[in-house]
Design a protein around this motif. Structure first.
Motif, short mmCIF file in Angstrom:
data_model
loop_
_atom_site.label_atom_id
_atom_site.label_comp_id
_atom_site.label_asym_id
_atom_site.label_seq_id
_atom_site.Cartn_x
_atom_site.Cartn_y
_atom_site.Cartn_z
N LEU A 36 0.60 -1.15 -0.05
CA LEU A 36 0.17 0.19 -0.04
C LEU A 36 1.09 1.18 -0.13
CD1 LEU A 36 -2.87 1.13 -0.09
CD2 LEU A 36 -2.65 1.29 2.26
N ARG A 37 1.34 1.06 1.19
CA ARG A 37 2.40 2.57 1.52
C ARG A 37 3.25 2.21 2.02
NH1 ARG A 37 -2.46 5.37 1.86
NH2 ARG A 37 -2.26 5.29 3.85
N CYS A 38 4.47 3.25 2.58
CA CYS A 38 5.57 2.30 3.23
C CYS A 38 4.94 2.61 5.08
CB CYS A 38 7.16 2.90 3.62
SG CYS A 38 7.67 2.37 2.20
N GLY A 39 5.02 1.55 5.62
CA GLY A 39 4.56 2.24 6.95
C GLY A 39 2.97 2.39 7.21
N GLN B 253 8.67 6.43 8.61
CA GLN B 253 7.58 6.18 7.53
C GLN B 253 6.28 5.87 8.41
OE1 GLN B 253 9.55 3.06 5.18
NE2 GLN B 253 10.18 4.43 3.85
N ILE B 254 6.11 4.81 9.25
CA ILE B 254 5.52 4.31 10.22
C ILE B 254 4.94 5.84 10.56
CG2 ILE B 254 4.57 3.36 12.24
CD1 ILE B 254 6.53 1.48 11.19
N LEU B 255 5.60 6.72 12.16
CA LEU B 255 5.77 7.84 12.13
C LEU B 255 4.76 8.86 11.53
CD1 LEU B 255 8.80 8.51 14.67
CD2 LEU B 255 6.34 7.58 14.66
N THR B 256 5.36 9.43 9.68
CA THR B 256 4.42 9.80 9.31
C THR B 256 3.17 9.50 8.89
OG1 THR B 256 5.34 8.88 7.70
CG2 THR B 256 6.51 10.88 8.18
N GLU B 257 2.84 8.37 8.29
CA GLU B 257 1.48 7.41 8.82
C GLU B 257 0.66 7.70 9.59
OE1 GLU B 257 -0.10 6.10 5.96
OE2 GLU B 257 1.29 6.25 4.22
N SER B 258 1.63 7.64 10.64
CA SER B 258 0.78 7.57 11.97
C SER B 258 0.29 9.05 12.50
CB SER B 258 1.11 6.86 13.32
OG SER B 258 2.01 6.26 12.96
N HIS B 259 0.49 10.46 11.86
CA HIS B 259 0.15 11.68 11.91
C HIS B 259 1.01 11.84 13.07
CE1 HIS B 259 -1.99 11.28 8.53
NE2 HIS B 259 -3.29 10.50 9.20
N LEU B 260 2.03 11.25 13.64
CA LEU B 260 2.52 11.89 15.33
C LEU B 260 3.72 13.09 14.50
CD1 LEU B 260 3.08 8.88 17.04
CD2 LEU B 260 1.84 10.45 17.42
#
Lengths: 223, 81
Positions: A56-59, A89-96
């Motif tokens: 899907l997208r990284c993270g 990448q996970i932190l940006t996807e989490s909006h943190l």
């Protein structure tokens, strides 16, 4: 000092991150994506890799793992979180963290020893560096190009929230040569370069990365 | 059965290196029609019967939350019969 490292399906650098924490003198605690139990850790590292195959997208899929629900709530209350590469990448996807990481400008997977400048030493993860210090740590990613809106970039620059910036040349088209950022509160840090791969001269280009891990231990002692 | 389509594209201001690579490969094959190319994603979601308003609202919510990243992408939801 208990520092957790989350293993997602497809994480690669979780054992390296655990080792870096031990080498810095901390107690390294493995955490698992499918549990929401943070096991009383005082800070957490989201390691590099290709969680859920980067589908899907990284993270994008990791962001909804049970452990992330706990981390997101804790982070909003000041809990220290470091995301490295896929962890960023996970932190940006989490909006943190604001912005997003997209495919490198030249489409190559880049694996190299990268000089970067430490521009913010007020975070719990970077307090052991000196402002403007030049360090060399590896980058290894295909989607490391940092992108954000003009307003977000102005906010990051204006508030001194760029933590790491690529020195010499921009490897991947990241806006403003950004290699790492922090949130407004300063407890959440995301970096594309891998500090956990630069902790010993035998296997890394330098020992510069170890300071991320000694910094968090110092910060926790100082609390 | 009907298919709900969600198309996701990078926002126009976001650099699309994959689209650029495709655009530069086309002329090498003798295709000279493209001024530019942008690459996106298409999701085909099959539902039983006619999609209800509730289902469409749910797909819309899923597109916002999971299928796209609103920081860099936009999406369109359509129904195909």
């Amino acid at each position: 000092m208990r520092i957790g490292v989350v293993t997602f399906p497809g994480s690669l650098d979780d054992s390296s991150a655990l080792r870096a924490i031990r080498l810095a003198g901390g107690e390294a605690v493995p955490l698992f994506h499918a549990s929401d139990d943070l096991k009383e850790v005082q800070a957490v590292v989201l390691p590099g890799g290709f969680s859920y195959g980067d589908y899907l997208r990284c993270g994008a899929i990791s962001r909804f793992a049970p452990i992330m629900e706990s981390i997101i709530v804790a982070a909003e209350h000041g809990f220290p979180v470091l995301g490295i590469c896929n962890g960023f990448q996970i932190l940006t996807e989490s909006h943190l963290l604001p912005g997003a990481l997209i495919r490198n400008q030249d489409l190559h997977f880049i694996c190299t020893d990268q000089p970067v400048t430490v521009e913010n030493t007020n975070t719990p993860w970077t307090r052991g560096y000196t402002q403007g210090q030049r360090i060399v740590i590896p980058i290894k990613n295909g989607e490391g190009s940092y992108q954000a809106s003009a307003e977000t970039l102005a906010e990051l620059e204006g508030e001194g929230r760029v933590v790491l910036r690529y020195a010499d040349k921009n490897p991947n088209g990241s806006q403003n040569n950004i290699a790492g950022i922090t949130n407004a509160r300063g407890n959440v840090v995301g970096v594309m370069p891998h500090p956990e791969q630069a902790i010993e001269s035998l296997t890394g280009p330098s020992e510069d990365g170890l300071i991320f891990f000694s910094s968090i231990l110092q910060s926790l002692v100082a609390r | 059965m009907a298919t709900i389509i969600v198309e996701v594209m990078l926002k126009p201001e976001i650099l699309d290196p994959q689209g650029q690579a495709v655009a530069s490969a086309l002329p090498r094959l003798g295709f000279n029609f493209a001024k530019s190319v942008r690459q996106g994603k298409r999701f085909e979601i099959v539902v039983d019967g006619e999609p209800t308003h509730t289902q469409l609202a749910e797909v819309e919510a899923a597109a916002e939350k999971l299928l796209s990243n609103p920081v860099i992408e936009t999406y369109v939801v359509k129904v195909e019969k």
